[in-house]
Motif scaffolding. Structure first.
Motif, PDB file in Angstrom:
ATOM      1  N   PRO A 178       0.836  -1.206   0.000  1.00 42.18           N
ATOM      2  CA  PRO A 178       0.000   0.000   0.000  1.00 42.18           C
ATOM      3  C   PRO A 178       0.869   1.255   0.000  1.00 42.18           C
ATOM      4  O   PRO A 178       1.971   1.261   0.550  1.00 42.18           O
ATOM      5  CB  PRO A 178      -0.788  -0.112   1.309  1.00 42.18           C
ATOM      6  CG  PRO A 178      -0.665  -1.532   1.734  1.00 42.18           C
ATOM      7  CD  PRO A 178       0.662  -1.986   1.219  1.00 42.18           C
ATOM      8  N   THR A 179       0.366   2.298  -0.630  1.00 47.11           N
ATOM      9  CA  THR A 179       1.123   3.555  -0.671  1.00 47.11           C
ATOM     10  C   THR A 179       0.358   4.611   0.122  1.00 47.11           C
ATOM     11  O   THR A 179      -0.154   4.342   1.190  1.00 47.11           O
ATOM     12  CB  THR A 179       1.345   3.988  -2.122  1.00 47.11           C
ATOM     13  OG1 THR A 179       0.080   4.003  -2.809  1.00 47.11           O
ATOM     14  CG2 THR A 179       2.262   3.008  -2.842  1.00 47.11           C
ATOM     15  N   GLY A 180       0.305   5.814  -0.415  1.00 41.72           N
ATOM     16  CA  GLY A 180      -0.464   6.862   0.241  1.00 41.72           C
ATOM     17  C   GLY A 180      -1.948   6.649   0.015  1.00 41.72           C
ATOM     18  O   GLY A 180      -2.384   5.577  -0.384  1.00 41.72           O
ATOM     19  N   ASN A 181      -2.735   7.696   0.268  1.00 35.17           N
ATOM     20  CA  ASN A 181      -4.175   7.566   0.084  1.00 35.17           C
ATOM     21  C   ASN A 181      -4.820   8.926  -0.093  1.00 35.17           C
ATOM     22  O   ASN A 181      -4.215   9.964   0.196  1.00 35.17           O
ATOM     23  CB  ASN A 181      -4.804   6.816   1.262  1.00 35.17           C
ATOM     24  CG  ASN A 181      -4.640   7.546   2.589  1.00 35.17           C
ATOM     25  OD1 ASN A 181      -5.369   8.490   2.884  1.00 35.17           O
ATOM     26  ND2 ASN A 181      -3.663   7.103   3.400  1.00 35.17           N
ATOM     27  N   SER A 197      -6.589   4.016  -1.005  1.00 29.58           N
ATOM     28  CA  SER A 197      -5.143   3.878  -1.225  1.00 29.58           C
ATOM     29  C   SER A 197      -4.797   3.267  -2.580  1.00 29.58           C
ATOM     30  O   SER A 197      -3.692   3.469  -3.074  1.00 29.58           O
ATOM     31  CB  SER A 197      -4.507   3.047  -0.103  1.00 29.58           C
ATOM     32  OG  SER A 197      -5.132   1.789   0.017  1.00 29.58           O
ATOM     33  N   TYR A 198      -5.706   2.508  -3.174  1.00 27.25           N
ATOM     34  CA  TYR A 198      -5.465   1.989  -4.527  1.00 27.25           C
ATOM     35  C   TYR A 198      -6.776   1.494  -5.120  1.00 27.25           C
ATOM     36  O   TYR A 198      -7.728   1.174  -4.405  1.00 27.25           O
ATOM     37  CB  TYR A 198      -4.419   0.868  -4.548  1.00 27.25           C
ATOM     38  CG  TYR A 198      -4.719  -0.330  -3.682  1.00 27.25           C
ATOM     39  CD1 TYR A 198      -5.536  -1.370  -4.130  1.00 27.25           C
ATOM     40  CD2 TYR A 198      -4.187  -0.435  -2.396  1.00 27.25           C
ATOM     41  CE1 TYR A 198      -5.814  -2.469  -3.328  1.00 27.25           C
ATOM     42  CE2 TYR A 198      -4.456  -1.529  -1.587  1.00 27.25           C
ATOM     43  CZ  TYR A 198      -5.269  -2.542  -2.055  1.00 27.25           C
ATOM     44  OH  TYR A 198      -5.553  -3.628  -1.255  1.00 27.25           O
ATOM     45  N   ILE A 246     -12.305  -5.853  -9.461  1.00 24.71           N
ATOM     46  CA  ILE A 246     -11.705  -4.583  -9.055  1.00 24.71           C
ATOM     47  C   ILE A 246     -11.480  -4.619  -7.546  1.00 24.71           C
ATOM     48  O   ILE A 246     -12.401  -4.907  -6.777  1.00 24.71           O
ATOM     49  CB  ILE A 246     -12.615  -3.403  -9.427  1.00 24.71           C
ATOM     50  CG1 ILE A 246     -12.770  -3.310 -10.951  1.00 24.71           C
ATOM     51  CG2 ILE A 246     -12.058  -2.095  -8.875  1.00 24.71           C
ATOM     52  CD1 ILE A 246     -13.804  -2.314 -11.406  1.00 24.71           C
ATOM     53  N   LYS A 247     -10.261  -4.340  -7.137  1.00 27.12           N
ATOM     54  CA  LYS A 247      -9.928  -4.315  -5.714  1.00 27.12           C
ATOM     55  C   LYS A 247      -9.592  -2.891  -5.294  1.00 27.12           C
ATOM     56  O   LYS A 247      -8.851  -2.193  -5.975  1.00 27.12           O
ATOM     57  CB  LYS A 247      -8.753  -5.255  -5.432  1.00 27.12           C
ATOM     58  CG  LYS A 247      -9.103  -6.730  -5.659  1.00 27.12           C
ATOM     59  CD  LYS A 247      -7.956  -7.648  -5.287  1.00 27.12           C
ATOM     60  CE  LYS A 247      -8.362  -9.106  -5.452  1.00 27.12           C
ATOM     61  NZ  LYS A 247      -7.255 -10.032  -5.093  1.00 27.12           N
ATOM     62  N   ILE A 248     -10.152  -2.507  -4.158  1.00 25.63           N
ATOM     63  CA  ILE A 248      -9.988  -1.153  -3.640  1.00 25.63           C
ATOM     64  C   ILE A 248      -9.396  -1.237  -2.247  1.00 25.63           C
ATOM     65  O   ILE A 248      -9.897  -1.975  -1.383  1.00 25.63           O
ATOM     66  CB  ILE A 248     -11.344  -0.423  -3.584  1.00 25.63           C
ATOM     67  CG1 ILE A 248     -11.983  -0.375  -4.985  1.00 25.63           C
ATOM     68  CG2 ILE A 248     -11.187   0.980  -3.015  1.00 25.63           C
ATOM     69  CD1 ILE A 248     -13.444  -0.027  -4.969  1.00 25.63           C
ATOM     70  N   GLY A 249      -8.323  -0.500  -2.014  1.00 20.70           N
ATOM     71  CA  GLY A 249      -7.692  -0.477  -0.700  1.00 20.70           C
ATOM     72  C   GLY A 249      -8.209   0.692   0.124  1.00 20.70           C
ATOM     73  O   GLY A 249      -8.284   1.820  -0.368  1.00 20.70           O
ATOM     74  N   LEU A 250      -8.577   0.410   1.379  1.00 26.09           N
ATOM     75  CA  LEU A 250      -9.020   1.443   2.306  1.00 26.09           C
ATOM     76  C   LEU A 250      -8.031   1.486   3.476  1.00 26.09           C
ATOM     77  O   LEU A 250      -7.878   0.509   4.208  1.00 26.09           O
ATOM     78  CB  LEU A 250     -10.420   1.134   2.833  1.00 26.09           C
ATOM     79  CG  LEU A 250     -11.535   0.982   1.782  1.00 26.09           C
ATOM     80  CD1 LEU A 250     -12.842   0.575   2.454  1.00 26.09           C
ATOM     81  CD2 LEU A 250     -11.713   2.268   1.001  1.00 26.09           C
ATOM     82  N   ALA A 251      -7.354   2.615   3.630  1.00 28.45           N
ATOM     83  CA  ALA A 251      -6.405   2.771   4.733  1.00 28.45           C
ATOM     84  C   ALA A 251      -7.169   3.092   6.014  1.00 28.45           C
ATOM     85  O   ALA A 251      -8.095   3.916   6.011  1.00 28.45           O
ATOM     86  CB  ALA A 251      -5.408   3.872   4.411  1.00 28.45           C
ATOM     87  N   GLY A 252      -6.791   2.426   7.104  1.00 29.77           N
ATOM     88  CA  GLY A 252      -7.467   2.671   8.384  1.00 29.77           C
ATOM     89  C   GLY A 252      -6.596   2.238   9.546  1.00 29.77           C
ATOM     90  O   GLY A 252      -5.387   2.022   9.389  1.00 29.77           O
ATOM     91  N   GLY A 301      -3.537  -0.033   8.967  1.00 29.62           N
ATOM     92  CA  GLY A 301      -4.206  -1.214   8.431  1.00 29.62           C
ATOM     93  C   GLY A 301      -4.667  -1.006   7.002  1.00 29.62           C
ATOM     94  O   GLY A 301      -5.066   0.107   6.620  1.00 29.62           O
ATOM     95  N   ASN A 302      -4.593  -2.055   6.203  1.00 28.44           N
ATOM     96  CA  ASN A 302      -5.110  -2.006   4.835  1.00 28.44           C
ATOM     97  C   ASN A 302      -6.320  -2.939   4.748  1.00 28.44           C
ATOM     98  O   ASN A 302      -6.224  -4.143   4.961  1.00 28.44           O
ATOM     99  CB  ASN A 302      -4.056  -2.456   3.831  1.00 28.44           C
ATOM    100  CG  ASN A 302      -4.592  -2.438   2.406  1.00 28.44           C
ATOM    101  OD1 ASN A 302      -4.885  -1.386   1.852  1.00 28.44           O
ATOM    102  ND2 ASN A 302      -4.736  -3.611   1.801  1.00 28.44           N
TER     103      ASN A 302
END
Length: 296
Positions: A75-78, A173-174, A184-190, A255-256
């Motif tokens: 994961p990178t930024g968001n 985040s992605y 489609i996969k979506i990353g949520l930073a938390g 957390g991702n």
């Protein structure tokens, strides 16, 4: 004998071409043309990465696009949508969106409004038939509260601290797509351990939360004519924390949470090596025709 040899060559060439098609690795498409919009289009933050820290950077389209290129493995930024949900006087009727193209299709990711949670009538009663109750029952289970704390009691306490609006500002985040399956996969930073965040807000009730419990914020996704609310109660460690600059707490973005959409597979474009293999097959047929003409 000559014809048998030619058939063998042709068969082998065709096998190579078909094999190349069958074994070509699945490619991962990413979101392009990322733009921010919505009825609160200015209410967002962009976080890039410096070492193991996420740091705020300028709200530019270039930065928005740059920080969305990560994956679950890295994961990178968001981009945080509707970033002011924790502030007093927050207008819960407005949203912030992130839109773009993926696999030739449009996709829009949005923060949530009060209507999304509680319906057009804004029914904030526990037990109402709305998304707030559906989601909160899962949140309650994940939080691990003792059974003597009823769901209604926990719901009202969560509502009282603005918990629903606090869960409405997803950090994207992605956004990646598997070019073979279309998923489609979506990353949520938390927070990797959400008790760190909610315990101070809930007082004595907060101390009863399960240590290490996990829950993402919620993102509203519109894709291919369908809208869904996406969220997760399971995170992987991102290897990052928001621990540099103003507002850093050393715990956010740790957390991702990955959520997914069943997407439309994009039109396949063969790899250059596959094209060369197929051209080789065509070349064999051309040579065969030329030899046949020469023998007449």
């Amino acid at each position: 004998m000559k014809m048998t040899f030619q058939k063998l060559v042709i068969g082998a060439s065709m096998a190579i071409g078909v094999s190349a098609l069958a074994t070509a690795p699945a490619q991962a498409g990413t979101l392009t043309g990322a733009t921010i919009g919505g009825t609160a289009a200015g209410d967002y933050l962009v976080y890039d990465v410096s070492g193991n820290s996420t740091v705020k950077v300028s709200n530019t389209q270039t930065n928005v696009q740059k920080v969305l290129d990560g994956s679950a493995a890295s994961p990178t930024g968001n981009v945080e949508l509707r970033a002011t949900t924790e502030q007093s006087g927050f207008d819960f009727t407005k949203n912030t969106t992130l839109s773009g193209q993926i696999g030739g299709q449009s996709i829009t990711l949005s923060s949530l409004t009060a209507t999304d949670w509680f319906g057009a009538g804004l029914n904030t009663t526990y037990g109402a038939q709305n998304f707030a109750n559906t989601w909160f029952n899962q949140f309650y289970d994940a939080a691990g509260l003792p059974s003597y704390i009823s769901r209604a009691q926990a719901f009202n306490a969560f509502l009282g601290i603005g918990g629903f609006q606090r869960s409405s500002d997803p950090n994207i985040s992605y956004v990646n797509q598997n070019d073979t399956t279309g998923e489609i996969k979506i990353g949520l930073a938390g927070h990797y351990n959400l008790k760190d965040y909610y315990a101070p807000l809930l007082g004595s009730l907060g101390s009863l939360l399960k240590n290490g419990f996990q829950a993402s914020e919620v993102v509203k996704a519109t894709y291919n004519g369908k809208t869904d609310f996406l969220y997760s109660f399971s995170a992987t460690a991102s290897g990052l924390t928001n621990s540099a600059g103003i507002g850093a707490d050393g715990k956010s973005h740790s957390g991702n949470y990955e959520v997914s959409i069943k997407g439309v597979p994009p039109t396949a474009v063969p790899e250059p090596s596959i094209i060369l293999g197929l051209l080789g097959v065509a070349g064999v047929f051309t040579t065969r025709r030329q030899l046949k003409k020469a023998s007449i």
